[in-house]
Design an enzyme around this catalytic site. Structure first.
Site, PDB file in Angstrom:
ATOM      1  N   ASP A  55       0.869  -1.171   0.000  1.00 17.92           N
ATOM      2  CA  ASP A  55       0.000   0.000   0.000  1.00 17.92           C
ATOM      3  C   ASP A  55       0.910   1.227   0.000  1.00 17.92           C
ATOM      4  OD1 ASP A  55      -2.361   1.667   0.488  1.00 17.92           O
ATOM      5  OD2 ASP A  55      -1.542   1.872   2.512  1.00 17.92           O
ATOM      6  N   ASP A 243      -7.125  -1.558   3.902  1.00 19.87           N
ATOM      7  CA  ASP A 243      -6.209  -2.641   3.529  1.00 19.87           C
ATOM      8  C   ASP A 243      -6.528  -3.958   4.233  1.00 19.87           C
ATOM      9  OD1 ASP A 243      -4.702  -0.813   1.974  1.00 19.87           O
ATOM     10  OD2 ASP A 243      -3.655  -0.144   3.771  1.00 19.87           O
TER      11      ASP A 243
END
Length: 345
Positions: A55, A243
């Site tokens: 990420d 996430d």
């Protein structure tokens, strides 16, 4: 006597100790490096990882946004600042803290909104007492989203654009060295972000990452992780609430200790203090642990393969067999302890 000697020699203690002793030492060394692992099996799984998905915001970057510029487009500055502050007060996104620092609430008067909702991947949405719909988020909230968007955030009222906000974020100091280390180890690196394409491309180029996905909603991130995990054993590294599903879907999830609780709960490996360099340590120690396990099993099997025929043909007294059997355990345990002091690069 020969039968007794064979039974003594073939005692499977060494094979039974081969894996748990190595894993115990490996997990202990990881903990001393500030890497927390959920379960011994995680160490073996992590050693087989061939692909890392990162990420961007808060993982590779600091997540400490700075407001670069605000375009009020001729509207009331004070009203817009108050609206932004009240909206972000109800947000869990890392950007919210930075916006609240830049647009502090004045604390005067009653709340402007009767309802406020946060939509993951889009932004904040609220309705005031007049029934007007306010939105603050990425270019996806616009009536006609532009793929080449140049602004970080947009504020609209009933789909009318009132203001734009430009933010800047910085790479973590250890992001570049971590990516380089993983690439040197033959890992495939992927950047996965919900941020706009231009910003994601810029970060990917700075880090030397060729494969990247931008402007991904949480469900789209999940699809990308699922597809890539089917190709190679994959570790997803992330820190946000968005996430969490992707961390759970990957072969292995890696999170940071300063991440959201949802991300921490979904991950199997936690890096303390948000230090990305610990990821390189985790890779090195996990691979060394797996090598130690294989070495232990080799010596345990090799010992039996050689010693059992010797005992069966009557060349080994049971007393000597007991001594050699105990020695094999010492060799396996000693090899595992060696992992504690072994120099790793």
């Amino acid at each position: 006597m020969n039968s007794i000697a064979v039974l003594v020699i073939s005692c499977p203690c060494a094979m039974g100790l081969a894996t748990p002793t190595a894993v115990m030492v490996g997990v202990g060394r990881l903990a001393r490096k500030g890497i927390l692992v959920k379960g011994g099996q995680t160490v073996e799984t992590f050693a087989s990882i061939r692909q890392f998905i990162f990420d961007k915001t808060g993982t590779l970057t600091t997540g400490q946004f700075e407001v670069d510029s605000v375009d009020y487009r001729g509207n009331d500055r004070e009203e817009i600042q108050q609206v932004i502050a009240e909206l972000e007060l109800h947000s869990s996104h890392p950007i919210a803290e930075s916006l609240l620092a830049h647009f502090p609430q004045n604390g005067n008067g009653e709340p402007a909104f009767v309802s406020i909702v946060e939509t993951k991947g889009l932004g904040m949405e609220a309705r005031d007492k007049k029934g007007q719909l306010w939105r603050l988020g990425s270019q996806r909230i616009l009536r006609e989203p532009n793929a080449n968007s140049v602004h970080s955030l947009y504020l609209t009222r009933d789909e009318e654009l009132l203001a734009t906000i430009d933010l800047r974020d910085h790479l973590k100091p250890d992001a570049g060295s971590t990516i380089r280390y993983l690439k040197e180890k033959g890992m495939n690196i992927v950047l996965l972000s919900g941020d706009r394409l231009s910003k994601t491309r810029q970060v990917a180029e700075e880090l030397g990452v060729e494969q990247y996905y931008a402007e991904q909603l949480p469900d789209q991130k999940l699809e990308v992780v699922e597809k890539l995990s089917a190709q190679l054993p994959t570790a997803m590294v992330g820190d946000g609430i968005n996430d969490a599903p992707a961390l759970a879907k990957a072969t292995l999830g890696v999170s940071l200790s300063n991440a959201s609780q949802a991300a921490i709960q979904s991950a199997q490996i936690i890096l303390l203090n948000g230090n990305l360099q610990r990821l390189a340590d985790a890779v090195a120690i996990s691979k060394a642990t797996l090598q130690t396990i294989k070495g232990n099993l080799f010596w345990a099997f090799a010992y039996n393969v050689v010693a059992i025929p010797i005992a069966a043909f009557g060349f080994l007294n049971p007393m000597w067999g007991a001594l050699f059997m105990a020695f094999s355990d010492v060799v396996v345990i000693g090899n595992s302890i060696r992992l504690k002091y072994r120099r790793l690069h």
